[in-house]
Design a protein around this motif. Structure first.
Motif, PDB file in Angstrom:
ATOM      1  N   GLN A 105       0.825  -1.121  -0.127  1.00  0.00           N
ATOM      2  CA  GLN A 105      -0.142   0.241   0.118  1.00  0.00           C
ATOM      3  C   GLN A 105       0.819   1.209   0.306  1.00  0.00           C
ATOM      4  N   ARG A 106       0.318   2.321  -0.438  1.00  0.00           N
ATOM      5  CA  ARG A 106       1.004   3.565  -0.342  1.00  0.00           C
ATOM      6  C   ARG A 106       1.325   4.071   1.155  1.00  0.00           C
ATOM      7  N   PRO A 107       2.334   4.647   1.515  1.00  0.00           N
ATOM      8  CA  PRO A 107       2.755   4.900   2.870  1.00  0.00           C
ATOM      9  C   PRO A 107       2.146   6.111   3.337  1.00  0.00           C
ATOM     10  N   THR A 108       0.862   5.904   3.559  1.00  0.00           N
ATOM     11  CA  THR A 108       0.130   7.124   3.704  1.00  0.00           C
ATOM     12  C   THR A 108       0.468   7.776   4.922  1.00  0.00           C
ATOM     13  N   ASP A 109       0.733   6.977   6.196  1.00  0.00           N
ATOM     14  CA  ASP A 109       1.044   7.614   7.434  1.00  0.00           C
ATOM     15  C   ASP A 109       2.306   8.383   7.508  1.00  0.00           C
ATOM     16  N   LEU A 110       3.424   8.061   6.370  1.00  0.00           N
ATOM     17  CA  LEU A 110       4.579   8.628   6.520  1.00  0.00           C
ATOM     18  C   LEU A 110       4.122   9.775   6.008  1.00  0.00           C
TER      19      LEU A 110
END
Ligand code: PLP
Length: 279
Positions: free
Chosen positions: A118-123
């Motif tokens: 998944q795309r590293p949305t948290d980062l």
């Protein structure tokens, strides 16, 4: 998992790499990491351009035509039903009796596989911590070669320090990250190292520069110093798998306000739109 081994789609367990493969012994080969969004490879043409250039620079013939390589990679995505993730593609000069000089006879070996991720949305939302490290790599960082020890050691130093990326510098001039390109924002202007032999010409870097131009953000592709980095209003990194990730701390000191900045946010939004258009 089904992988690509030369031009065959086979089970991963069935792949056999020769102990004298030059990629294995010398890092004599090149690679690409290509993002897949919604089952479609992102910027595939740009990645294949760079793969061809890297191979040319190390004087290694590619095993297949551009069209065939593209077709094989699309088959790999299709067979594995890869939706969101990336492809890892590597080509080595092949197997031959061990000798540093090019072998008179060897067949390049291609291996490729897909990874769901998944795309590293948290980062992207919260940013990362980075450390600075002397850039000890060779002088052809524009070639995406399999020799990655300089990057491995730098990234491990970051992890050891509780950070997520190492920002590299040569005698105080910032080049790039261990596996990312580095940008700073100073008084509204975006700065990044010029695309020469000291950095990898990142595909995400190029996309980001185009987006900045569209957004009317002034850009300077010029080298900047560690002091510039430390006094920047904003810092961010880019890569195929990370997209645009804010750096909120460098060597334990907050960047700007210590929060992701407005220019970074603007570019992240533009990037999301760009992906939306492509998917
Ligand atoms: N710089 C280095 C040293 C890298 O290894 C990478 C990617 O792995 C990048 C920059 C970012 O390049 P791209 O945006 O093409 O993934």
């Amino acid at each position: 998992m089904t992988i690509l081994f030369n031009d065959q789609l086979i089970a991963r367990d069935e792949a056999r790499v020769d102990v004298e493969d030059r990629g294995y012994q010398f890092g004599d080969g090149v690679y690409e990491v290509i993002r897949v969004y919604g089952g479609h490879p992102f910027c595939l043409g740009e990645h294949l351009d760079r793969l061809e250039r890297s191979a040319r620079e190390i004087r290694m013939p590619l095993p297949y035509s551009r069209e065939k390589t593209e077709q094989l990679l699309l088959q790999l995505i299709e067979t594995n039903q890869l939706k969101d993730g990336y492809l890892y593609v590597q080509i080595t000069r092949g197997a031959a009796p061990r000798d540093h000089a090019f072998p008179s006879k060897s067949e390049p070996v291609l291996t490729a596989y897909g990874v769901e991720s998944q795309r590293p949305t948290d980062l992207m939302k919260n940013g990362i911590r980075a450390i600075t490290q002397e850039d000890i790599r060779w002088l052809r960082c524009d070639i995406k070669s399999l020799n990655l020890l300089g990057a491995v050691l730098a990234k491990q130093a970051a992890v050891d320090a509780g950070a997520q990326e190492a920002i590299l510098h040569r005698n105080g001039t910032v080049t790039e990250g261990s596996a990312t390109n580095v940008f700073i924002v100073k008084d509204g202007t975006l700065w990044t190292h010029p695309a020469n032999h000291l950095i990898l010409h990142g595909i995400t870097r190029a996309v980001t520069l185009k987006l900045a131009e569209k957004e009317g953000i002034p850009v300077r592709e010029e080298a900047f110093s560690l002091e510039d980095l430390r006094s920047a209003d904003e810092v961010f990194i880019t890569s195929t798998t990370k997209e645009i990730v804010p750096v909120v701390e460098v060597d334990g000191v907050p960047v700007g306000t210590g929060q992701p900045g407005l220019v970074t946010r603007k570019l992240q939004q533009a990037f999301e739109q760009r992906i939306g258009v492509t998917v």
